[in-house]
Design an enzyme around this catalytic site. Structure first.
Site, mmCIF file in Angstrom:
data_model
loop_
_atom_site.group_PDB
_atom_site.id
_atom_site.type_symbol
_atom_site.label_atom_id
_atom_site.label_comp_id
_atom_site.label_asym_id
_atom_site.label_seq_id
_atom_site.Cartn_x
_atom_site.Cartn_y
_atom_site.Cartn_z
ATOM 1 N N ASP A 32 -6.705 1.265 1.152
ATOM 2 C CA ASP A 32 -6.786 1.410 2.608
ATOM 3 C C ASP A 32 -8.171 0.948 3.058
ATOM 4 O O ASP A 32 -8.959 0.419 2.261
ATOM 5 C CB ASP A 32 -6.494 2.851 3.039
ATOM 6 C CG ASP A 32 -7.609 3.824 2.677
ATOM 7 O OD1 ASP A 32 -8.536 3.438 1.923
ATOM 8 O OD2 ASP A 32 -7.577 4.970 3.145
ATOM 9 N N LYS B 267 0.829 -1.203 0.000
ATOM 10 C CA LYS B 267 0.000 0.000 0.000
ATOM 11 C C LYS B 267 0.865 1.255 0.000
ATOM 12 O O LYS B 267 0.635 2.185 -0.782
ATOM 13 C CB LYS B 267 -0.936 0.017 1.205
ATOM 14 C CG LYS B 267 -1.896 1.214 1.200
ATOM 15 C CD LYS B 267 -2.753 1.264 2.449
ATOM 16 C CE LYS B 267 -1.980 1.829 3.616
ATOM 17 N NZ LYS B 267 -2.818 2.071 4.811
#
Length: 222
Positions: A150, A132
């Site tokens: 997220d 991420k």
């Protein structure tokens, strides 16, 4: 991360609906921006690494002073782990994060000539940097059409639904397959901001939602 009540339909919306969703997002916010403060690719890597299990607002408060004194890998290493902890002690998991930031700074110096690498594989070699974080850096610093999943984006994608998945990676890969190329660079910003401010976890603000008529999530709030 689990789907829990996020999944509202067994089938994602069709391609025409996907295109219309992102057309509306673009019309409302043509140049979406991440909410972490940074001054260069290095400080962006640090800010994103610090933001794990923390709010952007909280990270920005801590890094405002930090980046004035340590905005390069060399300055961060010179600052040292003990001093760094003092700057970021209001952030969750600050001890481990301080250790990682010093280690990633050292690696950037020794392995990458103090430059932030421009591939996901190399970014993920840095301590404290996962997929991420790498995707955020590639997108914001280098303009790559990556999708950083997220909790907000994960929820929104499963609710609409765009890409249905039980893991962030599954959602990411699904979104890559369906998002039209013209929207790919900003797609994750639109979805994250939508989840943060409109499609909230406990009480989504459906009456304010600009894609309310396209979304299959039930029950919608009145």
């Amino acid at each position: 991360m689990t789907l829990s009540a996020a999944v509202s339909s067994p089938q994602p919306v069709d391609a025409a609906t996907v295109a219309e969703i992102f057309r509306r997002f673009e019309a409302a916010n043509p140049e979406p921006r991440g909410e972490l403060d940074y001054t260069n690719p290095f400080t962006l890597v640090v800010a994103v690494a610090l933001s794990a299990q923390a709010t952007d607002v909280g990270v920005n408060k801590a890094t405002r002073a930090l980046f004035k004194v340590a905005d390069t890998p060399e300055k961060m290493v010179a600052l040292g782990e003990d001093e760094l902890r003092e700057y970021i002690k209001t952030i969750g998991l600050f001890r481990n994060k301080a250790k990682n930031v010093i280690a990633l700074s050292q690696m950037l110096i020794e392995r990458f000539n103090s430059q932030v690498p421009r591939t996901r594989e190399e970014l993920e070699l840095l301590p404290g940097v996962g997929r991420k974080t790498a995707n955020v850096v590639l997108n914001i610093a280098f303009g790559e059409p990556t999708i950083a999943v997220d909790t907000h984006l994960f929820r929104v994608s499963n609710r609409i639904p765009l890409s249905i998945g039980s893991t962030p990676l599954a959602v990411e890969l699904g979104l890559e397959r369906i998002i039209p190329a013209r929207y790919a660079r900003h797609a994750h910003h639109w979805l994250i901001l939508h989840g943060r401010y409109i499609c909230k976890a406990r009480k989504p603000e459906c009456p304010r939602c600009l894609i309310n008529d396209l979304c299959r999530f039930e029950p919608k709030t009145a």
